[in-house]
Design a protein around this motif. Structure first.
Motif, PDB file in Angstrom:
ATOM      1  N   GLY A   1       0.820  -1.211   0.000  1.00 11.08           N
ATOM      2  CA  GLY A   1       0.000   0.000   0.000  1.00 11.08           C
ATOM      3  C   GLY A   1       0.849   1.253   0.000  1.00 11.08           C
ATOM      4  O   GLY A   1       0.463   2.291  -0.544  1.00 11.08           O
ATOM      5  N   LEU A   2       2.024   1.152   0.631  1.00 14.82           N
ATOM      6  CA  LEU A   2       3.019   2.220   0.610  1.00 14.82           C
ATOM      7  C   LEU A   2       4.360   1.631   0.207  1.00 14.82           C
ATOM      8  O   LEU A   2       4.671   0.489   0.549  1.00 14.82           O
ATOM      9  CB  LEU A   2       3.154   2.885   1.983  1.00 14.82           C
TER      10      LEU A   2
ATOM     11  N   LYS B   1     -11.262   4.496   1.095  1.00 12.04           N
ATOM     12  CA  LYS B   1     -11.224   3.411   2.065  1.00 12.04           C
ATOM     13  C   LYS B   1     -10.809   3.921   3.444  1.00 12.04           C
ATOM     14  O   LYS B   1     -10.140   4.941   3.584  1.00 12.04           O
ATOM     15  CB  LYS B   1     -10.232   2.326   1.624  1.00 12.04           C
ATOM     16  N   SER B   2     -11.226   3.177   4.456  1.00 12.95           N
ATOM     17  CA  SER B   2     -10.765   3.433   5.816  1.00 12.95           C
ATOM     18  C   SER B   2      -9.520   2.572   6.044  1.00 12.95           C
ATOM     19  O   SER B   2      -9.567   1.348   5.912  1.00 12.95           O
ATOM     20  CB  SER B   2     -11.851   3.052   6.826  1.00 12.95           C
ATOM     21  N   VAL B   3      -8.404   3.222   6.384  1.00 10.72           N
ATOM     22  CA  VAL B   3      -7.098   2.563   6.384  1.00 10.72           C
ATOM     23  C   VAL B   3      -6.492   2.528   7.792  1.00 10.72           C
ATOM     24  O   VAL B   3      -6.564   3.510   8.532  1.00 10.72           O
ATOM     25  CB  VAL B   3      -6.133   3.291   5.419  1.00 10.72           C
TER      26      VAL B   3
ATOM     27  N   GLN C   1      -3.366  10.466   2.308  1.00 15.20           N
ATOM     28  CA  GLN C   1      -4.348  11.536   2.114  1.00 15.20           C
ATOM     29  C   GLN C   1      -4.359  11.983   0.659  1.00 15.20           C
ATOM     30  O   GLN C   1      -5.429  12.163   0.058  1.00 15.20           O
ATOM     31  CB  GLN C   1      -3.997  12.711   3.024  1.00 15.20           C
ATOM     32  N   ASP C   2      -3.171  12.133   0.061  1.00 14.07           N
ATOM     33  CA  ASP C   2      -3.063  12.514  -1.346  1.00 14.07           C
ATOM     34  C   ASP C   2      -3.631  11.424  -2.268  1.00 14.07           C
ATOM     35  O   ASP C   2      -4.087  11.719  -3.369  1.00 14.07           O
ATOM     36  CB  ASP C   2      -1.608  12.786  -1.718  1.00 14.07           C
TER      37      ASP C   2
ATOM     38  N   PRO D   1      -2.979   3.928  -5.909  1.00 10.92           N
ATOM     39  CA  PRO D   1      -3.949   4.775  -5.197  1.00 10.92           C
ATOM     40  C   PRO D   1      -5.392   4.322  -5.359  1.00 10.92           C
ATOM     41  O   PRO D   1      -6.225   4.551  -4.470  1.00 10.92           O
ATOM     42  CB  PRO D   1      -3.724   6.161  -5.810  1.00 10.92           C
ATOM     43  N   HIS D   2      -5.715   3.649  -6.463  1.00 12.47           N
ATOM     44  CA  HIS D   2      -7.105   3.202  -6.677  1.00 12.47           C
ATOM     45  C   HIS D   2      -7.520   2.144  -5.656  1.00 12.47           C
ATOM     46  O   HIS D   2      -8.709   1.962  -5.387  1.00 12.47           O
ATOM     47  CB  HIS D   2      -7.263   2.638  -8.098  1.00 12.47           C
TER      48      HIS D   2
END
Length: 232
Positions: free
Chosen positions: A154-155, A191-193, A214-215, A185-186
Motif C-alpha cells: 500500500g506504501l 477506504k478506511s485505512v 491523504q493525497d 492509489p485506486h
C-alpha cells in the motif's frame, strides 16, 4: 507406543544444550514460564489509553484531519524488557514477538472500523540486509483480526535515507520528507485505512505516511504501533 520416560530425558537434554532464556532479561526460564520470566512479564509497560495519552497521540498528528484515532500498546523506554523485545523483533529475526506482544495487550484495545491494513515499509536495501520487514507479521495479524484486506504494498519507499535511531524531531522530519509513495492509489481511494508501525518516536514516519495516503484519496486513517516513547 509411547515412551514418556525417554521424552523427559530428551527434554532435559535439549534444555541443557539449548537452555530457554527470557527474551527480556536473558535469565533462564522455568518450565512454567514462556518467552518472558514472570518478573519481565509483570513489568511490561502497557499504555492505558488514558485521556493524557490520548491527547498526546492526537497532538502528534493534529495537522491531519483524516486521522481519526491511534493506539500504541506499550510505553518504550531504553534498557527495559520492552526495548529488548523490540530489538529482538527488529534485528534478530524473531518476527513472532510482534503478534505475541499484541496478544498480551488486547485487553487494552478496541478494534477500529477499517477496510485496509497497511504496514510501514522499509527500503529494499534494508529489507535485503535484514531479510524481513518486522511490521509485516504484525500487520497480517491485525488484518485478520479486523477482517480487513492486507495491502503489503500500500506504501513504498521512494529513496534510501540514513538511520533515524539517534536523530531528533527536526532531523527525522527532514529525513522523511517525500519518503513514501502510494503505488496503487485506486486500491485505497475512499477506504478506511489502518497504518501499522513498530515504534512511534517523534511521529515523523507516520506523519509522512498519512500525507501520502491523504493525497491518494483515502476516506479516513487509523494507526497502531507496538510502542511509543515520550522522549522526543
Amino acid at each position: 507406543m509411547k515412551f514418556p520416560h525417554y521424552s523427559k530425558i530428551v527434554k532435559h537434554l535439549l534444555n541443557y544444550f539449548f537452555p530457554r532464556v527470557c527474551f527480556g532479561c536473558n535469565t533462564l526460564l522455568s518450565e512454567e514460564e514462556q518467552n518472558l520470566c514472570y518478573q519481565c512479564a509483570h513489568e511490561l509497560p502497557f499504555t492505558d489509553n488514558s485521556l493524557v495519552e490520548r491527547r498526546s497521540f492526537e497532538a502528534l498528528f493534529y495537522t491531519h484531519s483524516l486521522v481519526k484515532e491511534g493506539h500504541a500498546f506499550y510505553l518504550y523506554q531504553e534498557q527495559t524488557s520492552i526495548a529488548r523485545l523490540l530489538k529482538q523483533l527488529k534485528f534478530r529475526g524473531h518476527e513472532w514477538i510482534g503478534t505475541w506482544l499484541v496478544n498480551c495487550a488486547f485487553l487494552h484495545y478496541t478494534p477500529y472500523p477499517v477496510d485496509i491494513v497497511i504496514p510501514i515499509p522499509i527500503h529494499p536495501l534494508r529489507l535485503l540486509k535484514r531479510g524481513y520487514n518486522q511490521v509485516h507479521g504484525l500487520a497480517a495479524f491485525l488484518a485478520e483480526y479486523h477482517k480487513a484486506v492486507l495491502e503489503k504494498k500500500g506504501l513504498k519507499v521512494r529513496r534510501f535515507s540514513p538511520s533515524q535511531t539517534r536523530g531528533g524531531r527536526k532531523f527525522r522530519q527532514k529525513n522523511r520528507q517525500g519518503y513514501f509513495y502510494c503505488p496503487h492509489p485506486h486500491r485505497v481511494k475512499d477506504k478506511s485505512v489502518l497504518v501499522v508501525d513498530d515504534i512511534v518516536t517523534t511521529g515523523a514516519t507516520l506523519d509522512v505516511a498519512f500525507k501520502c495516503l491523504q493525497d491518494a484519496g483515502v476516506r479516513e486513517i487509523y494507526w497502531i504501533s507496538l510502542a511509543w516513547t515520550t522522549e522526543r
